[in-house]
Motif scaffolding. Structure first.
Motif, short mmCIF file in Angstrom:
data_model
loop_
_atom_site.label_atom_id
_atom_site.label_comp_id
_atom_site.label_asym_id
_atom_site.label_seq_id
_atom_site.Cartn_x
_atom_site.Cartn_y
_atom_site.Cartn_z
N SER A 96 31.75 39.95 43.15
CA SER A 96 31.37 41.46 43.01
C SER A 96 32.65 42.19 43.56
O SER A 96 32.89 43.24 43.06
CB SER A 96 30.02 41.81 43.87
OG SER A 96 29.13 40.99 43.14
N LEU A 97 33.40 41.98 44.81
CA LEU A 97 34.21 42.45 45.32
C LEU A 97 35.42 42.46 44.39
O LEU A 97 36.38 43.35 44.24
CB LEU A 97 34.90 42.14 46.58
CG LEU A 97 35.92 42.50 47.23
CD1 LEU A 97 35.69 43.83 47.54
CD2 LEU A 97 36.24 41.73 48.66
N LEU A 98 35.66 41.24 43.64
CA LEU A 98 36.91 41.26 42.79
C LEU A 98 36.64 41.99 41.65
O LEU A 98 37.57 42.77 40.98
CB LEU A 98 36.87 39.48 42.32
CG LEU A 98 37.75 39.37 41.19
CD1 LEU A 98 39.23 39.67 41.54
CD2 LEU A 98 37.70 37.73 40.54
N ILE A 99 35.51 42.05 41.01
CA ILE A 99 35.08 43.17 39.92
C ILE A 99 35.48 44.49 40.11
O ILE A 99 35.84 45.28 39.40
CB ILE A 99 33.89 42.83 39.46
CG1 ILE A 99 33.56 41.34 38.96
CG2 ILE A 99 33.38 43.93 38.49
CD1 ILE A 99 31.97 41.17 38.59
N LEU A 100 34.97 45.05 41.60
CA LEU A 100 35.42 46.03 41.97
C LEU A 100 36.90 46.65 42.20
O LEU A 100 37.38 47.65 41.49
CB LEU A 100 34.69 46.44 43.26
CG LEU A 100 34.96 47.85 43.99
CD1 LEU A 100 34.18 49.01 43.04
CD2 LEU A 100 34.46 47.91 45.40
N LEU A 101 37.61 45.65 42.53
CA LEU A 101 39.05 45.72 42.76
C LEU A 101 39.74 45.61 41.26
O LEU A 101 40.63 46.54 41.10
CB LEU A 101 39.67 44.53 43.57
CG LEU A 101 39.26 44.70 45.02
CD1 LEU A 101 39.70 43.41 45.82
CD2 LEU A 101 39.74 45.92 45.58
N VAL A 102 39.21 45.04 40.41
CA VAL A 102 39.91 44.99 39.00
C VAL A 102 39.41 46.29 38.33
O VAL A 102 40.36 46.99 37.70
CB VAL A 102 39.49 43.77 38.21
CG1 VAL A 102 39.73 43.99 36.83
CG2 VAL A 102 40.03 42.49 38.81
N SER A 103 38.30 46.80 38.56
CA SER A 103 38.05 48.15 37.91
C SER A 103 38.65 49.19 38.49
O SER A 103 38.80 50.22 37.78
CB SER A 103 36.44 48.39 38.06
OG SER A 103 36.27 48.41 39.44
N MET A 104 39.46 49.05 39.66
CA MET A 104 40.25 50.29 40.23
C MET A 104 41.57 50.38 39.82
O MET A 104 42.27 51.15 39.83
CB MET A 104 39.92 50.26 41.83
CG MET A 104 38.88 50.45 42.26
SD MET A 104 38.67 50.19 44.25
CE MET A 104 39.91 51.62 44.83
N ASN A 105 41.98 49.17 39.28
CA ASN A 105 43.30 48.83 39.00
C ASN A 105 43.77 48.93 37.52
O ASN A 105 44.81 48.62 36.92
CB ASN A 105 43.91 47.55 39.66
CG ASN A 105 44.16 47.42 40.90
OD1 ASN A 105 45.20 47.88 41.42
ND2 ASN A 105 43.27 47.00 41.68
N ILE A 106 42.56 49.31 36.59
CA ILE A 106 42.94 49.37 35.27
C ILE A 106 43.17 50.79 35.09
O ILE A 106 43.12 51.63 35.65
CB ILE A 106 41.77 49.10 34.46
CG1 ILE A 106 40.51 49.96 35.07
CG2 ILE A 106 41.46 47.47 34.57
CD1 ILE A 106 39.25 49.73 33.96
N THR A 107 44.02 50.76 33.89
CA THR A 107 44.70 52.15 33.34
C THR A 107 43.64 52.91 32.42
O THR A 107 43.81 54.05 32.32
CB THR A 107 46.00 52.06 32.74
OG1 THR A 107 45.98 51.13 31.71
CG2 THR A 107 47.02 51.51 33.79
#
Length: 364
Positions: free
Chosen positions: A40-51
């Motif tokens: 879940s933490l990985l999904i949150l971080l990926v969603s913050m780093n997309i353009t």
């Protein structure tokens, strides 16, 4: 590696479904609970780093799989709590850390986390996804016509037009899927509340009626496990809900969320400077502690002094080229002067309204 990756996802989904029926040992449950929090933490971080949202187009399906995993873990932990009175070290540690010796405190914190997820984040993300899907569908005909117009004008070729049409269709499908995925997150929050209540009531009944515990001992034992189980499931659910809100509210940008945030907040010094002065001015209120506001105001002022405001440069507008004069130049009184004209070159008279018949100067 590719074949293993393709087989891992179906095997994982089938295993999650089997977890709803097959009992799990406490050690395996601890491992899966840790994996759920990390994923879940990985999904949150990926969603913050997309353009842009389409860079994470698999997110709606991922939300469904993550929700199913949390529900399977809830069922497995509930089975262990009610049958053995022990559900592993992770749930017990969360229960001891949050409750801290008080059942009321643990229940209040669990209810607050559930309200934050269900009432605030999930409802807001669902509404944004619904409106985004509606406006994306309404804008599809206009985008298709714009692509056809560019293709007919020769600005793009057939391959680029086909790629743009696929992106328009994928965007509409993505926001429609996000509208449904937000319903999964909302249902997961409701299920977590119901499971926690079942653990509390069922654990108290089993402890008193079957195991012969005193009422106080039964409440202390099963409330600890129930609140720990609820928190272990609510923290990943809160992370997924936050990721859902970030993706549906993310507009197209040039960089990730952190870079855009720093660039846009630090674009002007004046707001940061005013915020620092206002924080320091709060020290004048009687009774307020002065050290926190002085530190915060000083940090804002220091940041304002180091900011370099970025100015948006507009491209220079090209001045129109001066039109040629239609009045022919007069020859100098002494003869041809510095400019020599040839009556044998009528092409130089094309910009004049009438050819200069009176000019008698020759080029050589």
């Amino acid at each position: 590696m590719g074949k293993l990756t393709k087989a891992a996802v179906p095997i994982g989904v089938v295993s999650i479904v089997l977890m709803l029926v097959v009992p799990l040992p406490a050690a395996v449950l601890d491992l899966l609970l840790g994996f759920n929090i990390a994923a879940s933490l990985l999904i949150l971080l990926v969603s913050m780093n997309i353009t842009r949202p389409l860079d994470f187009a698999i997110f709606p399906s991922l939300v469904l799989i993550a929700t199913l995993l949390r529900l399977a873990l809830n069922v497995s932990s509930t089975r262990l709590v009610l049958s053995d009175g022990y559900a592993g070290k992770v749930i017990e540690a969360f229960g001891h850390f949050v409750i801290g010796g008080s059942l009321i405190v643990g229940l209040v914190i669990f209810i607050i986390l559930t309200i934050i997820q269900f009432v605030v984040i999930t409802n807001g993300a669902g509404r944004v996804a619904e409106v985004g899907a509606r406006f994306t569908l309404d804008a599809m005909p206009g985008k298709q016509m714009a692509i056809d117009a560019d293709l007919n004008a020769g600005l793009i070729n057939e391959t680029q037009a086909r790629k743009r049409r696929i992106e328009v269709t994928a965007e509409a499908d993505f926001y429609g899927s996000m509208d449904g995925a937000s319903k999964f997150v909302k249902g997961d929050a409701i299920a977590a509340i119901i499971v926690t209540l079942i653990n509390l009531i069922g654990g108290f009944a089993i402890g008193v009626l079957q195991k012969g515990m005193a009422p106080g001992e039964a409440v202390s034992t099963y409330s600890l496990l129930s609140v720990g189980d609820g928190l272990v499931s609510q923290i990943p659910a809160l992370l997924i809900s936050t990721a859902t809100g970030l993706i549906v509210t993310r507009s197209a940008a040039q960089g990730d969320m952190g870079s855009d945030l720093l660039a846009q907040l630090g674009r002007n010094k004046q707001p940061v400077r005013i915020a620092g002065i206002a924080s320091i001015a709060l020290c004048l209120i009687p009774g307020l502690p002065k050290l926190p506001f002085l530190l915060i105001g000083g940090l804002f002022l220091l940041a304002a002094s180091r900011l370099r405001p970025t100015r948006t440069t507009t491209p220079p507008t090209s001045s129109p080229r001066p039109r040629p004069s239609r009045t022919p130049p007069r020859p100098s009184p002494t003869g041809c002067g510095s400019t020599r004209w040839s009556s044998r070159s009528p092409s130089t008279w094309s910009s004049w309204s009438t050819p200069p018949a009176a000019v008698t100067c020759w080029t050589g």
